[in-house]
Enzyme design. Structure first.
Site, mmCIF file in Angstrom:
data_model
loop_
_atom_site.group_PDB
_atom_site.id
_atom_site.type_symbol
_atom_site.label_atom_id
_atom_site.label_comp_id
_atom_site.label_asym_id
_atom_site.label_seq_id
_atom_site.Cartn_x
_atom_site.Cartn_y
_atom_site.Cartn_z
ATOM 1 N N LYS A 54 0.842 5.948 -7.794
ATOM 2 C CA LYS A 54 2.033 5.154 -7.484
ATOM 3 C C LYS A 54 2.197 4.022 -8.492
ATOM 4 O O LYS A 54 3.299 3.728 -8.951
ATOM 5 C CB LYS A 54 1.932 4.593 -6.057
ATOM 6 C CG LYS A 54 2.078 5.673 -4.980
ATOM 7 C CD LYS A 54 1.682 5.162 -3.598
ATOM 8 C CE LYS A 54 1.680 6.283 -2.570
ATOM 9 N NZ LYS A 54 1.174 5.869 -1.253
ATOM 10 N N GLN A 98 -1.676 0.817 1.699
ATOM 11 C CA GLN A 98 -2.142 2.206 1.651
ATOM 12 C C GLN A 98 -2.905 2.555 2.930
ATOM 13 O O GLN A 98 -3.851 1.864 3.312
ATOM 14 C CB GLN A 98 -3.036 2.421 0.416
ATOM 15 C CG GLN A 98 -3.467 3.853 0.221
ATOM 16 C CD GLN A 98 -2.289 4.817 -0.015
ATOM 17 O OE1 GLN A 98 -1.376 4.532 -0.775
ATOM 18 N NE2 GLN A 98 -2.297 5.959 0.667
ATOM 19 N N ASP A 121 7.940 1.473 2.246
ATOM 20 C CA ASP A 121 7.543 2.727 2.910
ATOM 21 C C ASP A 121 8.437 3.006 4.125
ATOM 22 O O ASP A 121 8.364 4.077 4.719
ATOM 23 C CB ASP A 121 6.079 2.648 3.374
ATOM 24 C CG ASP A 121 5.118 3.165 2.317
ATOM 25 O OD1 ASP A 121 5.502 4.103 1.583
ATOM 26 O OD2 ASP A 121 3.985 2.651 2.232
#
Ligand code: NDP
Length: 296
Positions: A54, A98, A121
């Site tokens: 990412k 994460q 997200d």
């Protein structure tokens, strides 16, 4: 092979080139470089790889990235303090926590603590609510990537029966929500299936578009697929041999389906790409807010 391959890797490269161009124009105009902050707690090898990919992708499109590492014993209090600090930092536009987080941490509480304006997200309840209402601020990266894949591959969703296998908050539910909204990549008739669904194959055989996100290696067999259907495989499962496979029995299903995604090289690269898209959107939102405040 009967089915046409839906090449997520090639599409991701095209969308990333578009994002890089948008980042260039945004940075030139606003004098701000979009920044993604990734928080990694503990030492999970898979998480290390995901975060590295990412960050590399964000830098490839001209963004900056920050990595904040915390040890596996980190307390919830300390992690929440870090999130508050990132929320207040005007140079950070997107915050990525994460998952999975270590056991002592309540993941839901941490995800809810991320500013909804930096929640790239799209896990925060405010962003989930906006998506359900049909006015998304950010769309969750994996379903957003699948929707782009359908739109840009010319696969019509309007009026067609889309069956989503899996009801997780990260993939299944938001996928269904995107497909049922009005507009491009939406207007589908949607069925969600899960582990309690009865006669699953009878339902999947009705799907014009079948999206598998259950985390069961090669679960979807050829006799579960309607001839000509578009089959999108979100699953990522590691076999004992080390081979990475999806939730779909690719070799068998490709003989029946009209379109099919490979694993790897299907949905995975699009997930990372849509994270970049959301980070750019977050940076734009922040710049608009800044300009509005300055003119008051
Ligand atoms: P979860 O484990 O959170 O959810 C799995 C869902 O599948 C659940 O709703 C579960 O039902 C359902 N399910 C499990 N087994 C069956 C079965 N035999 N029949 C019907 N339904 C079943 O997984 P995620 O949604 O997080 O991920 C799904 C897959 O996608 C995984 O392989 C994951 O690695 C992959 N993934 C890939 C991404 C990418 O970028 N390519 C991104 C995110 C995930 P119930 O709710 O009843 O338990």
């Amino acid at each position: 092979m009967a089915a046409a391959l839906l090449d997520g890797k090639a599409l991701a490269a095209r969308i990333q080139a578009e994002i890089a161009e948008e980042v260039r124009a945004f940075t030139a105009q606003m004098h701000v470089t979009p920044c993604l902050a990734a928080v990694l707690v503990g030492e999970n090898p898979a998480s290390e790889v995901y975060v590295r990919n990412k960050r590399l992708a964000s830098e490839r499109v001209g963004m900056t990235s920050r990595l904040i590492r915390m040890d596996s014993q980190t307390s919830q209090h300390k992690l929440l303090a870090l999130v508050a600090q990132l929320n207040a930092d005007t140079a950070v536009h997107g915050i990525l926590i994460q998952l999975p987080l270590p056991k002592q941490i309540d993941s839901h509480a941490v995800l809810c603590a991320v500013s909804p304006l930096k929640d790239v997200d799209a896990f925060h309840p405010e962003n989930v609510g906006l998506l359900v209402q049909g006015t998304p601020r950010f769309a969750p990266c994996t379903p957003y990537g699948v929707q782009q894949l359908l739109i840009r591959s010319g696969i019509e969703t309007a009026g067609r029966h889309a069956v989503v296998l899996g009801r997780s908050d990260i993939v299944g539910k938001p996928m269904a929500n995107l497909l049922v909204q009005r507009g491009p990549g939406g207007d589908a008739t949607v069925t969600i299936c899960h582990s309690k669904t009865r006669d699953l194959a009878a339902i999947t055989r009705q799907a014009d578009i079948l999206i598998a996100a259950i985390g069961q290696a090669q679960f979807v067999k050829a006799d579960m697929v309607k001839p000509g259907a578009a089959v999108v495989d979100v699953g990522m499962n590691r076999l004992d041999s080390g081979k990475l496979v999806g939730d779909v029995d690719f070799d068998a299903v490709k003989e029946v389906a009209g379109h099919i995604t490979p694993v790897p090289g299907g949905v995975g690269p699009l997930t990372v790409t849509m994270l970049l898209k959301n980070t750019l959107s977050a940076a734009i939102l922040s710049a608009v807010k800044r300009d509005l405040l300055n003119t008051d």
